[in-house]
Design an enzyme around this catalytic site. Sequence first.
Site, mmCIF file in Angstrom:
data_model
loop_
_atom_site.group_PDB
_atom_site.id
_atom_site.type_symbol
_atom_site.label_atom_id
_atom_site.label_comp_id
_atom_site.label_asym_id
_atom_site.label_seq_id
_atom_site.Cartn_x
_atom_site.Cartn_y
_atom_site.Cartn_z
ATOM 1 N NE ARG A 61 -3.930 0.446 1.966
ATOM 2 C CZ ARG A 61 -5.160 0.605 2.438
ATOM 3 N NH1 ARG A 61 -5.379 1.432 3.437
ATOM 4 N NH2 ARG A 61 -6.170 -0.057 1.922
ATOM 5 C CG HIS A 79 -8.366 0.660 -3.065
ATOM 6 N ND1 HIS A 79 -7.594 -0.396 -2.640
ATOM 7 C CD2 HIS A 79 -9.036 1.103 -1.958
ATOM 8 C CE1 HIS A 79 -7.779 -0.585 -1.344
ATOM 9 N NE2 HIS A 79 -8.644 0.305 -0.909
ATOM 10 C CD GLN A 139 -12.896 -1.510 -0.408
ATOM 11 O OE1 GLN A 139 -12.058 -1.519 0.489
ATOM 12 N NE2 GLN A 139 -14.121 -1.999 -0.245
ATOM 13 C CG ASP A 178 -13.045 6.858 -1.014
ATOM 14 O OD1 ASP A 178 -13.084 6.728 0.227
ATOM 15 O OD2 ASP A 178 -12.010 6.663 -1.681
ATOM 16 C CB CYS A 181 -13.604 1.729 0.251
ATOM 17 S SG CYS A 181 -12.953 3.409 0.257
ATOM 18 N NE ARG A 207 -9.824 -4.847 0.562
ATOM 19 C CZ ARG A 207 -9.091 -3.791 0.871
ATOM 20 N NH1 ARG A 207 -9.677 -2.656 1.171
ATOM 21 N NH2 ARG A 207 -7.769 -3.844 0.852
HETATM 22 N N1 NVA Z 1 -9.528 6.810 -1.429
HETATM 23 C C1 NVA Z 1 -9.160 6.423 -0.081
HETATM 24 C C2 NVA Z 1 -9.420 4.955 0.114
HETATM 25 C C3 NVA Z 1 -9.182 4.488 1.516
HETATM 26 C C4 NVA Z 1 -9.351 2.995 1.705
HETATM 27 C C5 NVA Z 1 -7.709 6.776 0.154
HETATM 28 O O1 NVA Z 1 -6.905 6.530 -0.743
HETATM 29 O O2 NVA Z 1 -7.395 7.276 1.207
#
Ligand code: NVA
Length: 212
Positions: A8, A35, A38, A124, A164, A192
């Site tokens: 990540r 992502h 997700q 989101d 998410c 997930r």
């Molecule tokens: N768009 C958000 C997703 C978090 C799971 C981020 O990148 O922070």
Amino acid sequence: MVDLIMIRTYEHDIIKRFAENSRVPIINGLTDEYHPCQIMSDIFTYTEYRGSIEGKTVAWIGDSNNMCNTWLQAAEIFNFKVHVSTPPGYDINPERIGLNSTTHYEEFADPRKAVIDADLVTTDVWTSMGFEAEAEQRKNDFAAFCVNTEMMSLAKKDALFMHCLPAHRGEEVSAEVLDGPQSVVWDEAENRLHTQKALMEYLLLGKLDTGS
Ligand code: NVA
């Protein structure tokens, strides 16, 4: 010394460079741009509740972020449509994310128009990880993009709501919607685990059990 690596991080290029130099599979656990884990979970969750997502309409309300980009890519793979509504200045960039055509998405300036007849409404956070310095500006820019009960009422009656997580009640989604009957965010979060177990099995054993 390991069989799989999940990363990540921020710029997608970091994962690409890592993968080019790795002897084991690299899983994208989230980048600024994408992502995928997700979205696998979200599509699996949709399928659990409503059956195949093929031919359905997903309304994406808010930022053209990693989640939005991967929804758009998934629409081409699974043959569904995304109605995208982002504030001015936060538009999607179809070329950058490698979309093949405009067949699977439509852009709407008004988020209320984007949710009309949607089978799934999703959003989101307005400020993703790494963009914290823009948070105050974004609160102003996204003020009209809260998914609330009125907005949900324009979607199909049996439309699902997904996020998410973590969510900010009263910003991108109202508490009534997030905690309401159309919201499936807890199953979405649980899935997930299951979809990533399937991904690990696929990457380690080459198995793809389609159930048929
Ligand atoms: N768009 C958000 C997703 C978090 C799971 C981020 O990148 O922070």
